[in-house]
Design a protein around this motif. Structure first.
Motif, PDB file in Angstrom:
ATOM      1  N   ASN A 128       0.843  -1.185   0.000  1.00 50.16           N
ATOM      2  CA  ASN A 128       0.000   0.000   0.000  1.00 50.16           C
ATOM      3  C   ASN A 128       0.883   1.242   0.000  1.00 50.16           C
ATOM      4  O   ASN A 128       2.087   1.153   0.289  1.00 50.16           O
ATOM      5  N   PRO A 129       0.338   2.412  -0.329  1.00 48.16           N
ATOM      6  CA  PRO A 129       1.166   3.603  -0.506  1.00 48.16           C
ATOM      7  C   PRO A 129       1.640   4.244   0.779  1.00 48.16           C
ATOM      8  O   PRO A 129       2.466   5.157   0.730  1.00 48.16           O
ATOM      9  N   THR A 130       1.171   3.831   1.932  1.00 53.29           N
ATOM     10  CA  THR A 130       1.548   4.485   3.183  1.00 53.29           C
ATOM     11  C   THR A 130       2.775   3.870   3.836  1.00 53.29           C
ATOM     12  O   THR A 130       3.694   4.576   4.239  1.00 53.29           O
ATOM     13  N   VAL A 131       2.790   2.546   3.947  1.00 47.42           N
ATOM     14  CA  VAL A 131       3.927   1.897   4.603  1.00 47.42           C
ATOM     15  C   VAL A 131       4.713   0.998   3.653  1.00 47.42           C
ATOM     16  O   VAL A 131       5.668   0.338   4.062  1.00 47.42           O
ATOM     17  N   GLY A 132       4.344   0.960   2.371  1.00 48.22           N
ATOM     18  CA  GLY A 132       5.085   0.184   1.397  1.00 48.22           C
ATOM     19  C   GLY A 132       4.674  -1.277   1.365  1.00 48.22           C
ATOM     20  O   GLY A 132       3.576  -1.653   1.775  1.00 48.22           O
ATOM     21  N   LYS A 157      10.397   0.132   7.096  1.00 52.67           N
ATOM     22  CA  LYS A 157      10.843  -0.190   8.449  1.00 52.67           C
ATOM     23  C   LYS A 157       9.749   0.019   9.503  1.00 52.67           C
ATOM     24  O   LYS A 157      10.039   0.224  10.675  1.00 52.67           O
ATOM     25  N   SER A 158       8.512  -0.047   9.092  1.00 56.39           N
ATOM     26  CA  SER A 158       7.415  -0.074  10.046  1.00 56.39           C
ATOM     27  C   SER A 158       7.207  -1.511  10.514  1.00 56.39           C
ATOM     28  O   SER A 158       7.367  -2.457   9.740  1.00 56.39           O
ATOM     29  N   ARG A 170       5.017   5.614  17.598  1.00 54.94           N
ATOM     30  CA  ARG A 170       5.145   4.371  18.360  1.00 54.94           C
ATOM     31  C   ARG A 170       4.071   4.369  19.430  1.00 54.94           C
ATOM     32  O   ARG A 170       3.872   5.372  20.109  1.00 54.94           O
ATOM     33  N   GLY A 171       3.379   3.268  19.563  1.00 53.28           N
ATOM     34  CA  GLY A 171       2.296   3.284  20.532  1.00 53.28           C
ATOM     35  C   GLY A 171       1.780   1.926  20.932  1.00 53.28           C
ATOM     36  O   GLY A 171       2.044   0.914  20.292  1.00 53.28           O
ATOM     37  N   ASP A 187       5.336   0.368  15.609  1.00 51.51           N
ATOM     38  CA  ASP A 187       6.265   1.464  15.317  1.00 51.51           C
ATOM     39  C   ASP A 187       6.107   1.752  13.823  1.00 51.51           C
ATOM     40  O   ASP A 187       6.568   0.986  12.981  1.00 51.51           O
ATOM     41  N   ILE A 188       5.422   2.867  13.493  1.00 54.34           N
ATOM     42  CA  ILE A 188       5.050   3.155  12.117  1.00 54.34           C
ATOM     43  C   ILE A 188       5.754   4.406  11.613  1.00 54.34           C
ATOM     44  O   ILE A 188       5.748   5.451  12.266  1.00 54.34           O
ATOM     45  N   ASN A 189       6.359   4.303  10.435  1.00 50.74           N
ATOM     46  CA  ASN A 189       6.981   5.440   9.766  1.00 50.74           C
ATOM     47  C   ASN A 189       6.077   5.904   8.628  1.00 50.74           C
ATOM     48  O   ASN A 189       5.684   5.103   7.785  1.00 50.74           O
TER      49      ASN A 189
END
Length: 417
Positions: free
Chosen positions: A99-103, A135-136, A186-187, A162-164
């Motif tokens: 997907n376009p947000t996290v690859g 790297k998420s 991060r949560g 942990d989301i980039n």
């Protein structure tokens, strides 16, 4: 009270239609830590993919209506009765995604199905983890169970991620300027939900959600001041409770041809529950399915999101969530109110292959009353389907979508809505 189907002869657990399976994955990564997850980022699709895959591998689909998205519903109409004593069934499934947000990335999930109280559908306990090319990463665990002859559904979830991703600011104008900073979220998230069946296909209950988020902007002195978030937003927590309502009359949860799926969830975050911010969030979604021809299905979907003043940036409405309007990077357009409407034609072209055409429009604004003056964001696209499970109708999905100023490619299991 609603009459339950008569008991059927005991069958191995692997032969029981696992209705509650989608709960697992939908929350497994859907509900992960911060609202980017909780509001169904592509990670939620990975979660949904995981359980759809395990269900497809484990058993054929029956004729009764399915359940809604577990991130918005813990309820499911009963499947044929399962044996009161059956051997637990463990499934481990790897699922690719893009997907376009996290690859691009991979989710690996383990799902245990068992039945300690002779329920008509097994209990589900599972866990999983994912990693993507930007790297998420994250991990979570979920448990769902049925009580009182399947009238009462309980869903429990906990996870960390942990989301980039990119942060463009807040509001339609911020998304239009196409300037962003790197944001790491991060949560930890804890979610519990219970729903009771008050009529056929109709469940009412409550949801509690705790969210602790630590955010970091990876670029000093950004060009626009609003891209430099205040310190009280970078390390905070929210805690809230609210109603969860579901109506689901779909004939098949994996490949519906007729029926409807409607969900409404509200969360009231307040100081008394330990929240750093006092605000409310509402999420409404409705889908309808119509067998227009013997091989074609018309699917329509609409959604509405509203967040009151005082909400942190990470719990605002985010355009492109929940499968609403593919073609947009999640989080590029975010504000306190959002609406979407889309239509999709699903055409079966052979026993295994199919194609879809879809299009829609939506908007985002500072409030519900401002939506008619806000930014209109259209999207169109097409996709290819391969039927991975003829028994359930579950498809592998490849979609190409175009938004207002962006394009995106999606790969996963199951339909967008």
């Amino acid at each position: 009270m609603q009459q339950r189907p008569d008991a059927t002869p005991p069958r191995p657990l692997s032969a029981v239609p696992l209705r509650s399976a989608p709960m697992l994955a939908t929350l497994l990564l859907a509900g992960l830590p911060f609202p980017v997850m909780a509001q169904n980022l592509p990670v939620q699709q990975m979660a949904n993919d995981t359980v759809i895959a395990t269900t497809s591998l484990s058993a054929p689909q029956n004729d009764r209506p399915g359940t809604g998205d577990a991130a918005t519903s813990a309820a499911a109409p009963p499947a044929p009765p399962a044996a009161k004593k059956m051997k637990p069934d463990l499934l481990v499934v790897p699922i690719p995604m893009s997907n376009p947000t996290v690859g691009a990335g991979l989710t690996v999930a383990g799902v245990l199905f068992y039945n300690p109280n002779g329920s008509s559908q097994p209990w589900v306990t599972g866990g999983g983890a994912f990693y993507t090319t930007n790297k998420s990463w994250g991990a979570g665990a979920v448990h769902s169970m049925s009580l009182d002859d399947d009238r009462f559904k309980v869903l429990l979830f906990g996870g960390y991620a942990d989301i980039n991703m990119q942060f463009y600011g807040i509001g339609a104008n911020a998304g239009d300027r196409d300037i962003s900073v790197d944001l790491e979220d991060r949560g930890t998230m804890i979610l519990s939900q219970g729903q009771y069946e008050i009529a056929e296909h109709f469940y009412v209950g409550a949801r509690y959600r705790f969210l602790k988020v630590n955010s970091r902007i990876k670029r000093e002195n950004p060009l626009f001041p609003d891209l430099n978030l205040p310190g009280n937003l970078l390390d905070s927590q929210t805690s809230g409770i609210g109603p969860a309502v579901t109506y689901d009359s779909r004939d098949n949860q994996f490949a519906p041809r007729k029926g409807a799926n409607v969900t409404l969830v509200g969360v009231f975050n307040m100081d008394a529950l330990g929240s750093d911010f006092s605000y409310d969030t509402w999420q409404f979604a409705a889908s309808g399915y119509f067998p227009a021809t013997s091989t074609g299905t018309l699917a329509i979907h609409g959604s509405l999101c509203a967040v009151s003043k005082g909400a942190p940036f990470y719990d605002l409405c985010m355009y492109g969530q929940n499968g609403d309007l593919r073609g947009y990077e999640m989080g590029r357009y975010r504000d306190r109110a959002m609406w979407t409407a889309q239509v999709e034609w699903r055409q079966q072209m052979s026993d295994r292959f199919g194609g879809v055409l879809f299009g829609g429009i939506g908007g985002i604004g500072d409030s519900l009353g401002d939506l008619d003056h806000g930014k209109f964001l259209p999207a169109v696209g097409m996709g290819l389907r391969f039927k991975a499970s003829p028994e359930t109708g579950t498809n592998l999905r490849l979609d190409i979508a175009m938004g207002r100023d962006s394009q995106a490619i999606y790969f996963g299991i199951g339909e967008a809505f």
